[in-house]
Design an enzyme around this catalytic site. Structure first.
Site, PDB file in Angstrom:
ATOM      1  N   ARG A  15     -32.015 -37.530 -64.114  1.00 55.59           N
ATOM      2  CA  ARG A  15     -32.411 -36.291 -63.452  1.00 55.59           C
ATOM      3  C   ARG A  15     -32.592 -35.181 -64.491  1.00 55.59           C
ATOM      4  O   ARG A  15     -32.181 -35.314 -65.633  1.00 55.59           O
ATOM      5  CB  ARG A  15     -31.356 -35.892 -62.413  1.00 55.59           C
ATOM      6  CG  ARG A  15     -31.315 -36.795 -61.193  1.00 55.59           C
ATOM      7  CD  ARG A  15     -30.123 -36.503 -60.293  1.00 55.59           C
ATOM      8  NE  ARG A  15     -28.864 -36.961 -60.877  1.00 55.59           N
ATOM      9  CZ  ARG A  15     -27.673 -36.831 -60.300  1.00 55.59           C
ATOM     10  NH1 ARG A  15     -27.584 -36.241 -59.113  1.00 55.59           N
ATOM     11  NH2 ARG A  15     -26.591 -37.280 -60.891  1.00 55.59           N
ATOM     12  N   LYS A  74     -25.645 -33.119 -64.743  1.00 53.63           N
ATOM     13  CA  LYS A  74     -24.300 -33.685 -64.859  1.00 53.63           C
ATOM     14  C   LYS A  74     -23.438 -32.891 -65.838  1.00 53.63           C
ATOM     15  O   LYS A  74     -23.927 -32.099 -66.631  1.00 53.63           O
ATOM     16  CB  LYS A  74     -24.374 -35.149 -65.302  1.00 53.63           C
ATOM     17  CG  LYS A  74     -24.924 -36.080 -64.232  1.00 53.63           C
ATOM     18  CD  LYS A  74     -24.138 -36.013 -62.929  1.00 53.63           C
ATOM     19  CE  LYS A  74     -22.751 -36.611 -63.046  1.00 53.63           C
ATOM     20  NZ  LYS A  74     -21.994 -36.523 -61.768  1.00 53.63           N
ATOM     21  N   TYR A  93     -23.334 -29.646 -62.226  1.00 56.04           N
ATOM     22  CA  TYR A  93     -22.187 -30.314 -61.621  1.00 56.04           C
ATOM     23  C   TYR A  93     -21.112 -30.480 -62.697  1.00 56.04           C
ATOM     24  O   TYR A  93     -21.411 -30.885 -63.822  1.00 56.04           O
ATOM     25  CB  TYR A  93     -22.568 -31.699 -61.086  1.00 56.04           C
ATOM     26  CG  TYR A  93     -23.393 -31.678 -59.823  1.00 56.04           C
ATOM     27  CD1 TYR A  93     -22.881 -31.148 -58.642  1.00 56.04           C
ATOM     28  CD2 TYR A  93     -24.683 -32.200 -59.806  1.00 56.04           C
ATOM     29  CE1 TYR A  93     -23.632 -31.130 -57.486  1.00 56.04           C
ATOM     30  CE2 TYR A  93     -25.447 -32.192 -58.642  1.00 56.04           C
ATOM     31  CZ  TYR A  93     -24.914 -31.651 -57.485  1.00 56.04           C
ATOM     32  OH  TYR A  93     -25.668 -31.636 -56.342  1.00 56.04           O
ATOM     33  N   HIS A  95     -17.284 -31.341 -61.657  1.00 57.33           N
ATOM     34  CA  HIS A  95     -16.260 -32.286 -61.192  1.00 57.33           C
ATOM     35  C   HIS A  95     -15.065 -32.314 -62.157  1.00 57.33           C
ATOM     36  O   HIS A  95     -14.714 -33.343 -62.727  1.00 57.33           O
ATOM     37  CB  HIS A  95     -16.855 -33.694 -61.042  1.00 57.33           C
ATOM     38  CG  HIS A  95     -17.955 -33.776 -60.030  1.00 57.33           C
ATOM     39  ND1 HIS A  95     -17.733 -33.633 -58.679  1.00 57.33           N
ATOM     40  CD2 HIS A  95     -19.294 -33.984 -60.174  1.00 57.33           C
ATOM     41  CE1 HIS A  95     -18.887 -33.743 -58.028  1.00 57.33           C
ATOM     42  NE2 HIS A  95     -19.850 -33.947 -58.910  1.00 57.33           N
ATOM     43  N   GLU A 117     -20.885 -28.004 -57.304  1.00 53.28           N
ATOM     44  CA  GLU A 117     -20.152 -28.617 -56.190  1.00 53.28           C
ATOM     45  C   GLU A 117     -19.122 -27.721 -55.529  1.00 53.28           C
ATOM     46  O   GLU A 117     -18.543 -28.093 -54.500  1.00 53.28           O
ATOM     47  CB  GLU A 117     -19.477 -29.926 -56.638  1.00 53.28           C
ATOM     48  CG  GLU A 117     -18.258 -29.772 -57.524  1.00 53.28           C
ATOM     49  CD  GLU A 117     -18.579 -29.653 -58.997  1.00 53.28           C
ATOM     50  OE1 GLU A 117     -17.625 -29.653 -59.798  1.00 53.28           O
ATOM     51  OE2 GLU A 117     -19.782 -29.565 -59.335  1.00 53.28           O
ATOM     52  N   ASP A 269     -16.669 -39.471 -58.391  1.00 56.50           N
ATOM     53  CA  ASP A 269     -16.827 -38.274 -59.222  1.00 56.50           C
ATOM     54  C   ASP A 269     -15.605 -37.380 -59.175  1.00 56.50           C
ATOM     55  O   ASP A 269     -15.322 -36.638 -60.119  1.00 56.50           O
ATOM     56  CB  ASP A 269     -18.050 -37.467 -58.773  1.00 56.50           C
ATOM     57  CG  ASP A 269     -19.337 -37.919 -59.448  1.00 56.50           C
ATOM     58  OD1 ASP A 269     -19.275 -38.297 -60.625  1.00 56.50           O
ATOM     59  OD2 ASP A 269     -20.388 -37.912 -58.790  1.00 56.50           O
TER      60      ASP A 269
END
Length: 372
Positions: A15, A74, A93, A95, A117, A269
């Protein structure tokens, strides 16, 4: 603002943080966009597409990380965290709950780390997580059905069966966006589907939405054990925003499952909701514990990177635009939902759930950015 878009370097991640359409919108508002060369190549998004949209193409990733804000997909990998600097905005993101090392690296960098998130909306939902949850939920059934094949180590069950044979039993743990989308696809494949959740109101909503085709069950330890032990496919779809996922399925429950049954842990995740889970990749997606196949890919939507990239940009662009147009202080002070996305700022952890998960002190984001 000068915004950098690096090529993703996490294993099997394709991505990209901004599409050419998003770049064009940002450029139209006076911002400069620097995109690493070939960052979107495998999606059919060429350097020429980005140039046409007004971006500058960088051959060197260091040039990208010189920008004021980095927009990624990511969490930054170790070689990327070394490039972050004080005051720089990282929007991606993260996490962080199951990753104290990354949290420490971000704190030490003194960058401003905003996590997709944990950004919220007026309903308390997670609008920047939702599109990827939709993708992961739908993919979870697809991946689980494949893993059930004998050649993949599964027990050889076809989800929908055929006339004269029973369908496979699918249990979905969690009734949020992932769980709802998993149930939808599993029902569409004519499986026998049960969904467990602790929220009675949510169970009622799902019951009304799907009708009698879906078995809705209040989640208790006994209910989880009974349903997991008799399922061909179990999908873990639980989420506590910012926190580690609760371990709903312990090792004893896994031992009691059918030989060749499948666990798909979409919560990996956030640390995973099965005690026997560990992160895997698209290149090597499964492993077997107690004769049960585990699929625990940590970036499931990366397998359908083109769809995922466009879906993600639809959700993130307004927030990216707000940060660029207003600047960090004004954007944060004027939008409490974006403020919820702030995880690390000036060497401190600003999200309570993340601080609790990694065992560090919490410095409320509101202290830095009081509302207007």
């Amino acid at each position: 603002m000068r915004i950098g878009v690096p090529r993703e370097i996490k294993t099997d991640e394709y991505r990209i943080g901004l599409t050419p359409t998003s770049v064009r919108e940002l450029v139209r508002h006076g911002h400069q966009i620097v995109v690493e060369s070939d960052a979107g190549l495998l999606l059919g998004l060429l350097d020429s597409d980005y140039r046409e949209a007004g971006a500058q193409i960088a051959m060197d990733v260091d040039e990208v990380f010189e920008c004021d804000m980095i927009v990624k997909v990511k969490e930054p990998q170790p070689e990327e965290t070394k490039r972050l600097r004080a005051g720089q905005i990282l929007f991606t993101y993260l996490h962080l709950a199951p990753n104290p090392d990354l949290t420490s690296d971000l704190v030490n960098s003194h960058c401003t780390a905003i996590a997709y998130e944990t950004v919220t909306d007026n309903n308390g939902a997670l609008p920047l997580l939702a599109p990827m949850s939709e993708v992961a939920g739908r993919m979870s059934v697809q991946a689980g059905a494949h893993a059930l094949e004998i050649a993949q180590g599964g027990r050889g069950s076809l989800l929908g069966g055929v006339p004269g044979t029973p369908p496979a039993k699918v249990t979905v743990l969690g009734g949020g966006v992932v769980g709802m989308n998993a149930a939808r696809v599993a029902l569409g494949m004519e499986a026998d589907v049960s969904l467990l959740d602790i929220n009675l109101r949510r169970l009622a909503e799902l019951d009304l939405f799907f009708g009698p085709a879906l078995n809705t069950i209040f989640s208790t330890e006994d209910a989880v054990h009974q349903n997991v032990a008799t399922s061909d496919l179990v999908i873990g779809a639980v989420l506590v925003p910012g926190q580690r996922a609760p371990k709903l399925v312990n090792e004893k429950m896994v031992r009691d499952m059918y030989r060749g049954s499948v666990l798909v842990d979409v919560a990996i995740d956030q640390g995973g909701c099965f005690e026997t889970s560990r992160p895997t990749t698209h290149s090597d997606p499964t492993f077997v514990v107690h004769d049960v196949v585990h699929y625990c890919v940590a970036n499931m939507p990366g397998a359908v990177a083109r769809t995922s990239t466009f879906a993600l940009n639809n959700a993130t662009l307004p927030f990216t635009m707000a940060l660029a147009n207003k600047g960090l202080a004004s954007a944060m002070s004027s939008d409490p939902h974006l403020l919820q996305g702030l995880n690390v700022y000036k060497g401190t952890i600003t999200h309570a759930a993340v601080a609790e998960a990694v065992g560090e002190a919490h410095h409320p984001a509101e202290e830095y950015f009081p509302s207007n």
